[in-house]
Structures are given as C-alpha cells and as structure tokens.
Design a protein around this motif. Structure first.
Motif, PDB file in Angstrom:
ATOM      1  N   ARG A 103     -59.855  51.468 101.889  1.00 17.63           N
ATOM      2  CA  ARG A 103     -59.272  50.273 102.530  1.00 17.63           C
ATOM      3  C   ARG A 103     -59.511  50.286 104.041  1.00 17.63           C
ATOM      4  O   ARG A 103     -59.614  49.230 104.663  1.00 17.63           O
ATOM      5  CB  ARG A 103     -57.761  50.218 102.304  1.00 17.63           C
ATOM      6  N   HIS A 161     -63.232  49.410 104.710  1.00 11.14           N
ATOM      7  CA  HIS A 161     -63.344  47.980 104.380  1.00 11.14           C
ATOM      8  C   HIS A 161     -62.801  47.134 105.537  1.00 11.14           C
ATOM      9  O   HIS A 161     -63.451  46.198 105.999  1.00 11.14           O
ATOM     10  CB  HIS A 161     -62.585  47.677 103.084  1.00 11.14           C
ATOM     11  N   HIS A 168     -55.345  42.747 107.775  1.00 13.40           N
ATOM     12  CA  HIS A 168     -55.277  41.882 106.587  1.00 13.40           C
ATOM     13  C   HIS A 168     -54.926  42.627 105.298  1.00 13.40           C
ATOM     14  O   HIS A 168     -54.397  42.030 104.379  1.00 13.40           O
ATOM     15  CB  HIS A 168     -56.566  41.057 106.437  1.00 13.40           C
ATOM     16  N   ASP A 169     -55.201  43.926 105.234  1.00 14.94           N
ATOM     17  CA  ASP A 169     -54.917  44.662 103.991  1.00 14.94           C
ATOM     18  C   ASP A 169     -53.812  45.714 104.167  1.00 14.94           C
ATOM     19  O   ASP A 169     -53.685  46.608 103.324  1.00 14.94           O
ATOM     20  CB  ASP A 169     -56.201  45.343 103.483  1.00 14.94           C
ATOM     21  N   ASP A 195     -63.810  38.701 105.072  1.00 15.49           N
ATOM     22  CA  ASP A 195     -63.302  39.630 104.050  1.00 15.49           C
ATOM     23  C   ASP A 195     -64.212  39.564 102.812  1.00 15.49           C
ATOM     24  O   ASP A 195     -64.670  40.592 102.297  1.00 15.49           O
ATOM     25  CB  ASP A 195     -61.860  39.209 103.700  1.00 15.49           C
TER      26      ASP A 195
HETATM   27 MG    MG Z   1     -59.695  42.813 102.206  1.00 17.78          MG
END
Ligand code: MG
Length: 391
Positions: A78, A81, A110-111, A204
């Motif tokens: 994550r 990413h 965002h994550d 994304d």
């Molecule tokens: Mg994402």
C-alpha cells in the motif's frame, strides 16, 4: 517572518503559478481547529507533512496491495502504491497548472484507511460490520485523519484542510453523506470536488492497473500472451518488440508498461484541457458546478482502460492463488472481529477501555466501530500475530 524566508516563499509562488480553476490556499475553507499559518510552508504542504508523519502512513508499508506482503520483497505494498499514485498525480497536476501540494497530500492519504490483506480484508470487515454501519476503506481514510491519529495535544486527528479531506472522501453513500455534515454535502448536492481531487482518483487507477500488470507478470499468474489480447498492452508491447526484439521478455514488458502510463497521462491531460475549454471552466466554482468530472480520459482510452481492468479482475484478482490468500485473509479478519466482539477483554487495554466507554455512550454500533478501527489499523503481520494470540 525573516525577509529571506518570505522571499523564498514568494519566489516559489511566482514559479508555481496556478490555473484560475485550481485550488489556491487563499480560497481554502480551512481547518476544523484554526491554527496560525506556517512561515515556511503552504497549508497543503503542511497537510502532506502531517500525513507522512502519521502512524497510519507508516503502516502502509506492511499492508497488502494485491500480493501478501511476505510473499515477495518486490511486490507493491500500500505504501509503494501510494507513492506511485502521488508521482503520477503530481505530474498531471503540474502539467495542468493545478495545486501540486494539495494533489500530493490527497494521493498520499487516499489509502490510509485500507485494512490488511487488500480488498479481501476490507470486504471481510464490511461483512462483520454490516449490522453496525458497515466498513468502507474510503470513509475509514477520512476517519483516520479526522479522529484516529493521536499526535497533537489540542485535537484528535491531523486537523487537515477541508480540500485535502474532500479529496480523500472519493465516494460516499447518500445515507452516510447525510450524517457527515459539510464534507458530505457534495454527494447530496451532486456537485463535483476540486480538479485536484478528481485527478488523484484517476491517478490511483493509472497506478494500480499498471503496477498490477507488472506484479501479475512477476508472480507468473498472468502471461504476456494473455496480456497481448488486450489492446492497450499489445499495441505498446508489439512496438517495443519490433524495435528491441533481442531484449528479454520481462524488460520488453516493463518498457511497454512505461509507455502505457505515459500514453494514459498524456491522454488524460489533453482530454481534460479539452473538457475545461468545451465546458467553459474558468474558476473552482465552475469545476464544482460542472455536471461531470472535468478530469477524464478520451472515450477510446477510457474503453481500453476498462478492458484492462476487466482483464485484471478476471485473471489476476480472481486467480485461484489470490483467492486462496483472500479466503485466508477473510478467516483472520472475521475471527478477530467476532472474538473481540464477544470477548472484549481480549482487546489491548487502550482499545478495551475505549470500547467500553463508547458502548456506554453510543451502544453496540459504537462498540463495534472501535473494534473495526483496531482491526483496520493492523498491518498484515500484526493481524496474524493477533490471530495467533487470541486463538
Ligand atoms: Mg489506491
């Protein structure tokens, strides 16, 4: 403020002039708790820095994107990413003269609310929470920055600006929007978020579709022959193959992916500029009032992206080996939730006390939410340690 610092800031503003439809901090709707301005950074740089220094951000390093963290050192996590999303989003923001600092802050955050074990983890936690308000990683990301981080003496959360928070909340049901106050209002009014928020959402998708092709090939779960049935991939792969036929396949594939990302980014920039022109977008208010997202691929690239996305769903995310990992993840998350729910004395002291206090005030929904917060914050490894501890 010392003169040399003021000059530096003025200089950077002059160099980084924004389009009239970009978000500028002068128009910011501000922070929930007002704070004095910083001498050396813009408000959105401060947001980005708070995100980077948060506990939730560091945990992303040990959370699965598609492949379980311990399956290999080279797969995306994550964290990597999020960094790739930030890189792509910033490139697009700069080309469109948008607010790059705001874009970066949204991308890095965002994550933050994602559970361990990728989508399987989030789906399992949502199932556990379905009678208590559900669980959605996007809402959880906002919850992390608004409530769960405990770093500042005067408030919970990171006290980010409205614009960064708006970008984090990519989607939201009408039911949830009604309970969220001002930040949820746009879902009720059906207005658009800033262009910076819109583009981070698409960055994304550019990032994960491409890095999942790379990781999928690396894992051997998908092949170049399969990918060559996909228009977007095959076009670039054949070009690379005809120019560099002696290169190993792996290297040709990486060059093809690089070219795909470049084509997607260029298409998005060009098509967005066309949309801005055709829809007479001059101000941030025009962006918000626009019927559709201003940031969009051209129709042909959009359909090619959809083809790639469907391919990855069918051949990678639903692959037998990935499913095996997903089933295992579901077992871990579901077991943790129900064990803690039935026997809250198993929770670590701090979470146990919070769960009991919240239960008194907010009943079972609030009690379940504390357990979901605890589980959602776990890395893959920590979830497995907790699973072993309580079983
Ligand atoms: Mg994402």
């Amino acid at each position: 403020m010392p003169e040399n610092i003021r000059n530096n800031i003025d200089q950077s503003k002059a160099e980084n002039f924004l389009a009239s439809y970009a978000v500028s901090q002068e128009q910011s709707l501000g922070r929930k708790y007002s704070e004095p301005a910083c001498n050396t950074r813009t408000e959105y740089q401060r947001d980005r820095d708070r995100i980077i220094h948060s506990t939730a951000f560091r945990r992303l390093e040990y959370k699965t994107q598609v492949f379980i963290n311990h399956e290999g050192d080279l797969y995306r996590t994550r964290l990597t990413h999020s960094l790739e999303v930030a890189q792509i989003a910033r490139s697009i923001a700069r080309a469109l003269k948008l607010n790059e600092d705001l874009t970066e802050a949204i991308a890095l955050a965002h994550d933050l609310g994602h559970t361990a074990f990728g989508h399987a983890g989030q789906d399992a936690l949502h199932d556990c929470m379905k009678n208590y308000g559900g669980f959605e990683h996007n809402l959880q990301s906002l919850r992390v920055v608004d409530h769960l981080e405990e770093k500042y003496p005067e408030f919970d959360g990171l006290n980010l600006t409205f614009e960064t928070r708006e970008g984090i909340l990519k989607h939201c049901s009408i039911k949830n929007a009604r309970e969220m106050g001002f930040i949820g209002q746009r879902f009720l009014d059906r207005t658009q978020p800033s262009i910076e928020a819109q583009l981070t959402n698409i960055a994304d998708a550019i990032a994960y579709n491409n890095h999942d092709v790379d990781d999928g090939l690396r894992s051997g779960l998908i092949s170049i022959d399969q990918l060559n049935q996909i228009e977007l991939f095959s076009r670039h792969y054949y070009d690379v193959d005809s120019r560099f036929c002696d290169l190993p396949e792996k290297r040709k594939a990486q060059e093809a992916i690089r070219r795909i990302i470049n084509q997607l980014v260029c298409d998005l920039i060009n098509n967005t500029l066309n949309n801005i022109h055709d829809s007479s977008i001059y101000t941030l208010d025009d962006v918000r009032a626009s019927q559709h997202s201003v940031v969009a691929f051209s129709p042909i690239i959009k359909s090619q992206m959809m083809e790639l996305k469907s391919f990855l769903h069918a051949n990678l995310y639903q692959h037998e080996q990935v499913n095996k990992m997903s089933n295992n993840a579901k077992e871990v998350i579901t077991n943790l939730f129900y064990k803690f729910f039935k026997s809250p004395e198993l929770l670590p002291k701090e979470h146990r006390e919070k769960a009991f206090t919240r239960k008194e005030i907010g009943g079972e929904d609030a009690f379940a939410r504390i357990i979901a917060d605890y589980i959602a914050g776990m890395t893959d490894r920590y979830a497995q340690i907790e699973y072993r501890r309580i079983n």
